[in-house]
Design a protein around this motif. Structure first.
Motif, PDB file in Angstrom:
ATOM      1  N   GLU A 166       0.819  -1.206   0.000  1.00 35.33           N
ATOM      2  CA  GLU A 166       0.000   0.000   0.000  1.00 35.33           C
ATOM      3  C   GLU A 166       0.855   1.260   0.000  1.00 35.33           C
ATOM      4  O   GLU A 166       0.479   2.276  -0.593  1.00 35.33           O
ATOM      5  CB  GLU A 166      -0.944   0.004   1.205  1.00 35.33           C
ATOM      6  N   MET A 167       2.012   1.216   0.659  1.00 39.06           N
ATOM      7  CA  MET A 167       2.900   2.378   0.655  1.00 39.06           C
ATOM      8  C   MET A 167       3.462   2.621  -0.736  1.00 39.06           C
ATOM      9  O   MET A 167       3.558   3.766  -1.195  1.00 39.06           O
ATOM     10  CB  MET A 167       4.024   2.181   1.672  1.00 39.06           C
ATOM     11  N   GLN A 168       3.821   1.554  -1.441  1.00 41.61           N
ATOM     12  CA  GLN A 168       4.307   1.705  -2.812  1.00 41.61           C
ATOM     13  C   GLN A 168       3.226   2.283  -3.710  1.00 41.61           C
ATOM     14  O   GLN A 168       3.486   3.143  -4.556  1.00 41.61           O
ATOM     15  CB  GLN A 168       4.777   0.351  -3.343  1.00 41.61           C
ATOM     16  N   ARG A 169       1.988   1.795  -3.520  1.00 37.99           N
ATOM     17  CA  ARG A 169       0.878   2.314  -4.321  1.00 37.99           C
ATOM     18  C   ARG A 169       0.644   3.794  -4.030  1.00 37.99           C
ATOM     19  O   ARG A 169       0.419   4.592  -4.946  1.00 37.99           O
ATOM     20  CB  ARG A 169      -0.398   1.520  -4.017  1.00 37.99           C
ATOM     21  N   ALA A 170       0.704   4.167  -2.749  1.00 38.86           N
ATOM     22  CA  ALA A 170       0.475   5.561  -2.366  1.00 38.86           C
ATOM     23  C   ALA A 170       1.545   6.476  -2.956  1.00 38.86           C
ATOM     24  O   ALA A 170       1.253   7.573  -3.438  1.00 38.86           O
ATOM     25  CB  ALA A 170       0.452   5.680  -0.844  1.00 38.86           C
ATOM     26  N   ILE A 171       2.789   6.026  -2.930  1.00 36.12           N
ATOM     27  CA  ILE A 171       3.883   6.833  -3.491  1.00 36.12           C
ATOM     28  C   ILE A 171       3.719   6.949  -4.999  1.00 36.12           C
ATOM     29  O   ILE A 171       3.893   8.027  -5.581  1.00 36.12           O
ATOM     30  CB  ILE A 171       5.242   6.206  -3.127  1.00 36.12           C
ATOM     31  N   ARG A 172       3.350   5.838  -5.643  1.00 36.85           N
ATOM     32  CA  ARG A 172       3.218   5.829  -7.107  1.00 36.85           C
ATOM     33  C   ARG A 172       2.098   6.745  -7.573  1.00 36.85           C
ATOM     34  O   ARG A 172       2.237   7.447  -8.576  1.00 36.85           O
ATOM     35  CB  ARG A 172       2.965   4.397  -7.577  1.00 36.85           C
ATOM     36  N   HIS A 173       0.985   6.761  -6.837  1.00 33.18           N
ATOM     37  CA  HIS A 173      -0.180   7.549  -7.244  1.00 33.18           C
ATOM     38  C   HIS A 173      -0.292   8.881  -6.494  1.00 33.18           C
ATOM     39  O   HIS A 173      -1.303   9.563  -6.612  1.00 33.18           O
ATOM     40  CB  HIS A 173      -1.460   6.737  -7.030  1.00 33.18           C
ATOM     41  N   ARG A 174       0.724   9.203  -5.715  1.00 35.95           N
ATOM     42  CA  ARG A 174       0.754  10.456  -4.962  1.00 35.95           C
ATOM     43  C   ARG A 174      -0.493  10.601  -4.081  1.00 35.95           C
ATOM     44  O   ARG A 174      -1.179  11.623  -4.088  1.00 35.95           O
ATOM     45  CB  ARG A 174       0.876  11.649  -5.917  1.00 35.95           C
ATOM     46  N   GLN A 175      -0.758   9.565  -3.326  1.00 40.30           N
ATOM     47  CA  GLN A 175      -1.900   9.546  -2.418  1.00 40.30           C
ATOM     48  C   GLN A 175      -1.399   9.390  -0.987  1.00 40.30           C
ATOM     49  O   GLN A 175      -0.211   9.215  -0.739  1.00 40.30           O
ATOM     50  CB  GLN A 175      -2.853   8.405  -2.790  1.00 40.30           C
ATOM     51  N   PRO A 181      -5.670   2.538   3.669  1.00 36.43           N
ATOM     52  CA  PRO A 181      -4.876   2.850   2.476  1.00 36.43           C
ATOM     53  C   PRO A 181      -5.355   4.057   1.698  1.00 36.43           C
ATOM     54  O   PRO A 181      -4.606   4.603   0.907  1.00 36.43           O
ATOM     55  CB  PRO A 181      -5.011   1.570   1.642  1.00 36.43           C
ATOM     56  N   HIS A 182      -6.604   4.476   1.920  1.00 43.06           N
ATOM     57  CA  HIS A 182      -7.150   5.579   1.120  1.00 43.06           C
ATOM     58  C   HIS A 182      -7.715   6.661   2.035  1.00 43.06           C
ATOM     59  O   HIS A 182      -8.853   6.583   2.473  1.00 43.06           O
ATOM     60  CB  HIS A 182      -8.247   5.076   0.191  1.00 43.06           C
ATOM     61  N   VAL A 183      -6.920   7.653   2.343  1.00 47.45           N
ATOM     62  CA  VAL A 183      -7.403   8.873   3.014  1.00 47.45           C
ATOM     63  C   VAL A 183      -6.901  10.041   2.178  1.00 47.45           C
ATOM     64  O   VAL A 183      -6.135  10.882   2.627  1.00 47.45           O
ATOM     65  CB  VAL A 183      -6.922   8.975   4.476  1.00 47.45           C
ATOM     66  N   ARG A 232     -15.737  -2.022  12.203  1.00 42.54           N
ATOM     67  CA  ARG A 232     -15.616  -0.579  11.980  1.00 42.54           C
ATOM     68  C   ARG A 232     -14.962  -0.252  10.642  1.00 42.54           C
ATOM     69  O   ARG A 232     -15.288   0.755  10.019  1.00 42.54           O
ATOM     70  CB  ARG A 232     -14.790   0.026  13.132  1.00 42.54           C
ATOM     71  N   VAL A 233     -14.061  -1.106  10.157  1.00 37.65           N
ATOM     72  CA  VAL A 233     -13.258  -0.766   8.993  1.00 37.65           C
ATOM     73  C   VAL A 233     -14.012  -1.040   7.700  1.00 37.65           C
ATOM     74  O   VAL A 233     -15.029  -1.728   7.673  1.00 37.65           O
ATOM     75  CB  VAL A 233     -11.931  -1.559   8.991  1.00 37.65           C
ATOM     76  N   ARG A 234     -13.481  -0.491   6.602  1.00 41.12           N
ATOM     77  CA  ARG A 234     -14.026  -0.721   5.270  1.00 41.12           C
ATOM     78  C   ARG A 234     -13.418  -1.992   4.683  1.00 41.12           C
ATOM     79  O   ARG A 234     -12.470  -2.561   5.227  1.00 41.12           O
ATOM     80  CB  ARG A 234     -13.713   0.469   4.369  1.00 41.12           C
ATOM     81  N   SER A 235     -13.963  -2.432   3.559  1.00 40.57           N
ATOM     82  CA  SER A 235     -13.484  -3.668   2.934  1.00 40.57           C
ATOM     83  C   SER A 235     -12.033  -3.532   2.475  1.00 40.57           C
ATOM     84  O   SER A 235     -11.289  -4.518   2.466  1.00 40.57           O
ATOM     85  CB  SER A 235     -14.378  -4.038   1.746  1.00 40.57           C
ATOM     86  N   GLU A 236     -11.604  -2.330   2.074  1.00 34.60           N
ATOM     87  CA  GLU A 236     -10.240  -2.162   1.584  1.00 34.60           C
ATOM     88  C   GLU A 236      -9.223  -1.948   2.706  1.00 34.60           C
ATOM     89  O   GLU A 236      -8.019  -1.931   2.462  1.00 34.60           O
ATOM     90  CB  GLU A 236     -10.157  -0.985   0.604  1.00 34.60           C
ATOM     91  N   ASP A 237      -9.689  -1.775   3.943  1.00 31.78           N
ATOM     92  CA  ASP A 237      -8.783  -1.582   5.074  1.00 31.78           C
ATOM     93  C   ASP A 237      -8.279  -2.936   5.583  1.00 31.78           C
ATOM     94  O   ASP A 237      -8.860  -3.982   5.293  1.00 31.78           O
ATOM     95  CB  ASP A 237      -9.480  -0.829   6.200  1.00 31.78           C
ATOM     96  N   THR A 238      -7.215  -2.906   6.367  1.00 36.23           N
ATOM     97  CA  THR A 238      -6.629  -4.125   6.923  1.00 36.23           C
ATOM     98  C   THR A 238      -6.456  -3.973   8.425  1.00 36.23           C
ATOM     99  O   THR A 238      -5.911  -2.967   8.891  1.00 36.23           O
ATOM    100  CB  THR A 238      -5.260  -4.436   6.284  1.00 36.23           C
ATOM    101  N   VAL A 239      -6.923  -4.982   9.174  1.00 29.90           N
ATOM    102  CA  VAL A 239      -6.753  -5.024  10.628  1.00 29.90           C
ATOM    103  C   VAL A 239      -5.825  -6.181  10.960  1.00 29.90           C
ATOM    104  O   VAL A 239      -5.948  -7.269  10.384  1.00 29.90           O
ATOM    105  CB  VAL A 239      -8.106  -5.222  11.348  1.00 29.90           C
ATOM    106  N   ALA A 240      -4.903  -5.988  11.868  1.00 28.83           N
ATOM    107  CA  ALA A 240      -3.970  -7.043  12.250  1.00 28.83           C
ATOM    108  C   ALA A 240      -3.708  -6.966  13.749  1.00 28.83           C
ATOM    109  O   ALA A 240      -3.901  -5.922  14.381  1.00 28.83           O
ATOM    110  CB  ALA A 240      -2.658  -6.919  11.478  1.00 28.83           C
ATOM    111  N   ARG A 241      -3.284  -8.102  14.300  1.00 28.29           N
ATOM    112  CA  ARG A 241      -2.857  -8.156  15.699  1.00 28.29           C
ATOM    113  C   ARG A 241      -1.366  -8.421  15.713  1.00 28.29           C
ATOM    114  O   ARG A 241      -0.889  -9.421  15.184  1.00 28.29           O
ATOM    115  CB  ARG A 241      -3.596  -9.265  16.451  1.00 28.29           C
TER     116      ARG A 241
END
Length: 673
Positions: A243-252, A310-312, A290-299
């Motif tokens: 997701e970080m690579q995608r954000a950098i690539r798309h300037r998000q 990933p999308h704000v 609480r989260v959206r389908s595209e979000d990720t929750v982990a322990r």
């Protein structure tokens, strides 16, 4: 707790057993279908040879009928084989395909059984032996191709062999009875072989299923947390890197929330690990809901959880605001009581937020920064959120403060309206626009540009929009006592998109006692472009009630000429961004001239916003514009100042000057409405 665990383990074992049986059944069916091409070709070849051999001694009609039936059944079997191979393995239902394989095998057995009856030459021993040899070969092949499904193999063997054995036993000519006896022995041997081969196939499939399950379990254990079934640290870091690579690539922008439960250790130590584990499961469920389908929750371990948003997207302030709102909502949800094994428990959460790629370009860096921010939240008193970057924290705090104060402003009636005149080319007042202002108790006058964005994103724009319309109706009643003019009121995109927008407008107007014909709703292009059909229906309903509709800030949106033609409008307002430099920038001049010409062709009135000089006014008049609004004719003023300027007739130039002198202080934000 123990009883609950036993039931859960039993259910889990039952599910595993059913899954294992279905997997093995699917394997059996696949083996049968995979062997069908060779079996069908051999069957047709043997059937054709048998028909040729028996042609001299058997009725030709009988041979041709039997041969046609053989080809028909095997063509049907080939069709099902083709559909089986064309169906993805995950979509194959083992039970349904098992029925089809069984039907094909039994029908083929009946065809060969009929051969033992109708193709049997009772007077010719040589041809009898040839028939026995052909059917025996088919039986031996069936053991190989059908034993994966034992009932099918047994049915085929019995259906194919029994009619021939009965004919041999009933024929007393020559050695036919002896051949029949040996055929029975052969049938028993073939049945035993089919059974042993079926056992071997079942054991092989069972071992393969166990191996695959072990691999799946090992893979899941390597990627998921056993207690909560959420992704573990290793899997989460992989997803975060993507997701970080995608954000950098798309300037998000994206956000990482690091969650740590407050005082969880006390619950774990005092009530035991079983209660603590069940509490962690419930916490995981609340976060997941609480989260959206595209979000990720982990322990990550212990009582530490992370959420990847990933999308704000948007400007930095907006992205930070969305992350802050999500984290604050998560704090509220997690702080609600939990019911665990007759215990009512309550824990809060401290949340650290790191934005990417602003706070780092590596997953480990973002995790570390979010962890650091979480400890800052702990130090701040727990049950709160903190950003890693101080400036982001300040922006988030300011946003929350503004949101809270804006709610209070509604309750305390700190919002009020000012009015800016709209004049024609003769300087006569043709209307006023109601503009919102906020009389803040400590900041003083706050312009819409400083709070409307937050109001739109948080939904506060809906009650604010209703309040503005109510105030405009009251102001209209007072203003029209002195002069009958039209009041324009801005409608936000979010307000216009509401399902009950038209009914709300009509109810407010009816309650306020305002003359519908003197209200003009100004709607922006962005409000209508999402669903042009629905926008047309809403506007038509409003115009049928006598309400004027203006398209505000025209030229800044994305409407096409075909869409504009469909809209039932009364007027359009040329945005101030085109008017400001219309006399010095040729492109702006061309755009303004085109808009005026287009409006006239469509029968629409035109008002130019931001007219601040005689030079601009003269240019617009020369191009055919007849409506103006701007500082040249007066700044926004209070209702009292506006009424004082009326003497029962239209405003003259000198009266417009009076309004200018009595206007409220605007500051640098005066260019905004």
């Amino acid at each position: 707790m123990a009883a609950w665990s036993d039931r859960d383990d039993t259910a889990h074992i039952d599910e595993e057993r059913v899954a294992r049986q279905l997997e093995i059944q699917a394997g059996r069916v696949a083996i049968v279908f995979d062997s069908q091409p060779l079996a069908i070709m051999v069957t047709l070849l043997v059937a054709t040879i048998l028909a040729v051999v028996l042609w001299p001694v058997i009725s030709h009609d009988t041979i041709l009928t039997w041969l046609a039936l053989t080809y028909l059944v095997n063509t049907w079997r080939w069709g099902w084989y083709s559909r089986f191979k064309a169906t993805p393995s995950k979509q194959r239902r083992a039970l349904a395909w098992g029925y089809r394989a069984t039907a094909g095998g039994l029908l083929a057995g009946l065809v060969w059984g009929s051969a033992g009856l109708v193709l049997f030459p009772p007077e010719n021993l040589v041809y009898q032996v040839l028939l026995v040899i052909c059917i025996t070969g088919i039986l031996a092949g069936a053991v190989t191709t059908l034993s994966a499904m034992l009932p099918v193999a047994v049915g085929f063997l019995l259906f194919s062999a029994v009619p021939l054995i009965l004919r041999l036993a009933s024929n007393e000519v020559g050695i036919a009875p002896a051949v029949g006896f040996f055929s029975v022995l052969l049938l028993l041997v073939l049945l035993g072989s089919a059974y042993r081969l079926n056992r071997f196939i079942t054991e092989t499939l069972s071992e393969r299923h166990g191996r695959l399950m072990a691999e799946k379990i090992a893979l899941r254990q390597a990627r998921y947390d056993a207690l909560t079934e959420l992704p573990n640290r290793r899997f989460f870091v992989e997803r975060l890197a993507q997701e970080m690579q995608r954000a950098i690539r798309h300037r998000q922008r994206g956000a990482l929330l690091f969650i740590d439960l407050d005082n969880f250790k006390h619950i774990n130590d005092s009530l035991g690990h079983q209660i603590g584990d069940e509490l962690l499961r419930k916490v995981a469920e609340r976060i997941g809901a609480r989260v959206r389908s595209e979000d990720t929750v982990a322990r990550l371990g212990g009582d530490e959880f992370v959420v990847l948003l990933p999308h704000v997207d948007g400007e930095e302030g907006h992205a930070v605001g969305r992350a802050q709102e999500f984290a604050a909502g998560l704090c509220r949800i997690l702080a609600a009581p939990y019911h665990v094994c007759d215990h009512e428990l309550q824990v809060s959460a401290s949340i650290g937020i790191a934005m990417f790629p602003d706070d780092g370009h590596r997953p480990e860096t973002i995790l570390t920064h979010a962890d650091t921010a979480m400890y800052q939240a702990k130090k701040a008193g727990r049950d709160t959120t903190r950003f890693f970057h101080p400036s982001m924290q300040e922006a988030a705090n300011n946003r929350l403060t503004l949101q809270r104060e804006l709610r209070q402003a509604l309750e305390r009636e700190e919002l009020f309206l000012v009015y800016q005149t709209q004049v024609d080319d003769g300087g006569r007042t043709i209307g006023v626009e109601a503009l919102l202002r906020w009389n803040h108790p400590t900041r003083g006058l706050v312009m819409p540009a400083d709070f409307i964005g937050v109001a739109e994103e948080t939904g506060l724009i809906l009650p604010i929009g209703e309040r503005v319309l109510e105030m405009a109706c009251r102001g209209l009643a007072e203003i029209t006592r002195h002069q009958r003019i039209r009041i324009s009121v801005n409608v936000s995109p979010r307000q216009f998109r509401q399902d009950g927008f038209v009914d709300q407008i009509l109810n407010v107007l009816a309650t306020g006692g305002a003359d519908h014909r003197l209200i003009c709703l100004e709607i922006t292009e962005s409000s209508i472009m999402d669903d042009i059909e629905l926008a047309v229906k809403k506007i038509e309903r409003l115009r049928n009630e006598g309400i004027c509709i203006a398209l505000d800030d025209f030229g800044t949106g994305y409407s096409s000429l075909s869409q504009l033609r469909r809209l039932p409008l009364d007027k359009i307002k040329i945005d101030r961004s085109f008017i400001r430099e219309v006399t010095s920038v040729s492109d702006d001049a061309a755009i303004v001239e085109t808009i005026i010409l287009l409006a006239h062709r469509l029968g629409l009135d035109v008002i130019a916003e931001g007219v601040d000089s005689d030079e601009i006014r003269d240019f617009l008049v020369a191009k055919g514009c007849r409506g103006f609004q701007g500082f040249l004719f007066g700044r926004p003023v209070s209702e009292a100042a506006l009424v004082d300027g009326f003497d029962g007739a239209a405003l003259s130039a000198s009266e417009a000057s009076v309004l200018h002198k009595t206007s409220l202080p605007m500051g640098k934000g005066c260019v905004q409405k």
